[in-house]
Structures are given as C-alpha cells and as structure tokens.
Motif scaffolding. Sequence first.
Motif, PDB file in Angstrom:
ATOM      1  N   PRO A   6       1.798   4.525  -9.488  1.00 53.72           N
ATOM      2  CA  PRO A   6       1.897   4.605 -10.963  1.00 53.72           C
ATOM      3  C   PRO A   6       2.050   3.222 -11.607  1.00 53.72           C
ATOM      4  O   PRO A   6       1.456   2.953 -12.651  1.00 53.72           O
ATOM      5  N   LEU A   7       2.813   2.358 -10.950  1.00 52.34           N
ATOM      6  CA  LEU A   7       2.997   0.997 -11.466  1.00 52.34           C
ATOM      7  C   LEU A   7       1.670   0.232 -11.422  1.00 52.34           C
ATOM      8  O   LEU A   7       1.277  -0.417 -12.401  1.00 52.34           O
ATOM      9  N   LEU A   8       0.960   0.340 -10.301  1.00 53.59           N
ATOM     10  CA  LEU A   8      -0.309  -0.374 -10.158  1.00 53.59           C
ATOM     11  C   LEU A   8      -1.372   0.180 -11.112  1.00 53.59           C
ATOM     12  O   LEU A   8      -2.155  -0.585 -11.678  1.00 53.59           O
ATOM     13  N   ASP A   9      -1.372   1.512 -11.306  1.00 53.58           N
ATOM     14  CA  ASP A   9      -2.314   2.115 -12.267  1.00 53.58           C
ATOM     15  C   ASP A   9      -2.076   1.548 -13.667  1.00 53.58           C
ATOM     16  O   ASP A   9      -3.011   1.198 -14.377  1.00 53.58           O
ATOM     17  N   TYR A  10      -0.786   1.474 -14.032  1.00 52.93           N
ATOM     18  CA  TYR A  10      -0.431   0.944 -15.350  1.00 52.93           C
ATOM     19  C   TYR A  10      -0.904  -0.507 -15.477  1.00 52.93           C
ATOM     20  O   TYR A  10      -1.537  -0.894 -16.472  1.00 52.93           O
ATOM     21  N   MET A  11      -0.603  -1.306 -14.463  1.00 50.42           N
ATOM     22  CA  MET A  11      -0.973  -2.721 -14.504  1.00 50.42           C
ATOM     23  C   MET A  11      -2.487  -2.889 -14.604  1.00 50.42           C
ATOM     24  O   MET A  11      -2.985  -3.730 -15.353  1.00 50.42           O
ATOM     25  N   GLU A  12      -3.194  -2.079 -13.856  1.00 48.77           N
ATOM     26  CA  GLU A  12      -4.658  -2.154 -13.871  1.00 48.77           C
ATOM     27  C   GLU A  12      -5.190  -1.825 -15.267  1.00 48.77           C
ATOM     28  O   GLU A  12      -6.045  -2.541 -15.800  1.00 48.77           O
ATOM     29  N   ASP A  71     -10.135  -2.858 -10.698  1.00 48.07           N
ATOM     30  CA  ASP A  71      -9.978  -3.698 -11.890  1.00 48.07           C
ATOM     31  C   ASP A  71      -8.636  -4.407 -11.932  1.00 48.07           C
ATOM     32  O   ASP A  71      -8.313  -5.082 -12.908  1.00 48.07           O
ATOM     33  N   LEU A  72      -7.854  -4.237 -10.883  1.00 48.05           N
ATOM     34  CA  LEU A  72      -6.562  -4.928 -10.830  1.00 48.05           C
ATOM     35  C   LEU A  72      -6.774  -6.297 -10.178  1.00 48.05           C
ATOM     36  O   LEU A  72      -7.261  -6.384  -9.056  1.00 48.05           O
ATOM     37  N   GLU A 105      -5.379  -4.461   1.469  1.00 44.29           N
ATOM     38  CA  GLU A 105      -6.769  -4.002   1.431  1.00 44.29           C
ATOM     39  C   GLU A 105      -6.938  -2.644   0.728  1.00 44.29           C
ATOM     40  O   GLU A 105      -7.784  -2.519  -0.163  1.00 44.29           O
ATOM     41  N   PRO A 106      -6.123  -1.631   1.083  1.00 39.84           N
ATOM     42  CA  PRO A 106      -6.287  -0.344   0.387  1.00 39.84           C
ATOM     43  C   PRO A 106      -6.009  -0.461  -1.116  1.00 39.84           C
ATOM     44  O   PRO A 106      -6.608   0.260  -1.915  1.00 39.84           O
ATOM     45  N   VAL A 107      -5.136  -1.373  -1.487  1.00 41.90           N
ATOM     46  CA  VAL A 107      -4.812  -1.572  -2.910  1.00 41.90           C
ATOM     47  C   VAL A 107      -6.013  -2.188  -3.633  1.00 41.90           C
ATOM     48  O   VAL A 107      -6.426  -1.740  -4.703  1.00 41.90           O
ATOM     49  N   ASN A 149       0.801  -1.231   0.000  1.00 48.25           N
ATOM     50  CA  ASN A 149       0.000   0.000   0.000  1.00 48.25           C
ATOM     51  C   ASN A 149       0.838   1.287   0.000  1.00 48.25           C
ATOM     52  O   ASN A 149       0.305   2.365   0.180  1.00 48.25           O
ATOM     53  N   GLU A 150       2.150   1.177  -0.223  1.00 45.67           N
ATOM     54  CA  GLU A 150       2.967   2.394  -0.290  1.00 45.67           C
ATOM     55  C   GLU A 150       2.556   3.240  -1.502  1.00 45.67           C
ATOM     56  O   GLU A 150       2.358   2.710  -2.587  1.00 45.67           O
TER      57      GLU A 150
END
Length: 315
Positions: A163-169, A209-210, A201-203, A157-158
Amino acid sequence: MAEGGYIDFHVHLPWREHDPREAARRLLAEMDSAGVERAVVIAVEPSLKLFKERVNAETIRKAAADALDYLVYMRIPRLRRILFSPEESLNEHERILVEHTRRSEDVLEAAEASGGRLLAVASYNPELGPIGTLERIKGKRYLGVKLYPTLHFCTPNEKRLRPLLDYMESEGLILIVHTGCDPGIWELPDLCSGARPSSLEPVARRHRDLVIVVAHLGSYSALKPGIYFDEALRLIERYDNVYADTSAVDSFLVELAVERVGYDKLLFGSDYPYVTGLTIADFVESILRMNIEWRAKMAILRWNAERLLKRLGRL
Ligand SMILES: [Zn+2]
C-alpha cells in the motif's frame, strides 16, 4: 563545474546541530565549498525497540559463527568485539542507532529553510509500519522515502509494504533503498542479506512507474566492498525505473559500472557526513579524477539527477 553546480543525491543532516535550521545552514555551507547546488537529504529512523526484539547476544553469536570463514581475516575493532563480547557490543549498537537517527520532520524542516536547495526524503519507520509511514508523509513535500532493510529488519519485497509503494508510485515519490551491508553486526551476511538488490527485483517489476534508487550500488561493506555489486548492475540494466547512487562506493567499482551498464542511471552521492573525515568536496573530487569520459562525470554529478528531478516536477 557543470552549469548550475552539482547535485548530491545522498546526504544526511550534519552531526552536531540539533536545530534543523542550523543543520541546514551548516549543510549548505558544506555544499557551497564543493560546488554542489542541490542535495537530497535523507532521514534515518531506526527503532531501538525493534532492535532489542530482533537482536540479542545469541543472534550475534549465531550470525558470527555462520560467517567465521569470512571473518577470520578481519581487522576491524568493532567486529572483534561483536565476536568476543556480544553483550557489550549490543550496548554500543544501541548508542550508534540513537546517534544516527535523523527524524523525517527535521529533514523536511531543514529542506524548507534551504531556499529550495535541499530535497527531503523521509525514512520508513518500522514502529509506524507501512500504513503509519504513509499517513505521515501524505500531502507533505517529501521527494520520497528511504527504506533500510538492515536497520529496519524489513525486505523491500514484503507484501505488507505494497500500500505504501502503491501510494508512492501514484504520487511520483521515489523509493531509496539501502543496499549492501551496514557497519557493526550488519556486516554479517545473515543480518545484511535483506539488503541485497535482488530483493528489489519484484518491486521494480510490479511498480513500473515507481522510481527506485539503489543506494550504494549494492556495494556497501567494510569487509567486502562490492558485495552485491553485480546484482545492482543487473537491476539497473533490466528496469527503466531503477537508478543507483555512488555513495560510499569505491571509485574502481563506479568506473566498472560505467563500463558495464553506461552512466545514464548513476547518481552522485556523498553520504555526507556519515563517511567520517571526508567532505562532499572530497567525493566530488573522486568522481572528477575517475578514469571515465568527461560526459560520464558530468552526467553522474549533475545531468542524470537534473533530468530525473525535472521529470518528477521537483526542479
Ligand atoms: Zn546514507
């Protein structure tokens, strides 16, 4: 056997073969003898540099002192050394980190040589950071990225990971997260608490959609199997986008998970070849022997992964 064979959602490249194509051949042979049609092969990239920055004899002494009541009955050789000669144990950990490394590019090359049977998952790379990791996977045929909060000293949750998670999603890549403890010093609660499923959880809430796979059902621990099991179940129950794999999880806990949250989101994983001495066939066998209905076994061994991979356009 399920039609088309089983799907193993958690394997690594074999130990000895350094050439990725050779490793792929070895892995496919291992899968054949277990009735496994496809496997998700996961890269492992720890950083020696980061390890040396974050861990010294004092860190170990402190983490061990904080957990003394927990460790008092332990009978594990490596942990004895951690407690009584932290300096020596540091060298051993450095050697193990190197031994376990499987580079993302090697995993991708192995997948490309597999005739579609292997799906590559890149490793988060703590030296490159979130943006460097993103640049590295962009436009490549990875199925997703794995984060090891233990080895990477990084909690899911850092904010910097966003940005990495947004891209992956947006690209339909999955996030696999190691949960529970890890061998050696990462058995100490101070050093494995970042790998609690609750930190996901926050992620899960932010990135609906991830697809997130909670590796090891929060249960990985030699000292306390099932250490964060309840947290993993809560997450699976609450979020449609969260799945879990059964790798290195005691059969009893998998049966309990089926009873408590059903079997639709459990994916078979063997963690081959990291559980020394056991083959993929042994793990398939342990699912088949479980005290759960036949449909649940087939769903875990194939149907759930098949449905997920189809949805992601990877099957
Ligand atoms: Zn693994």
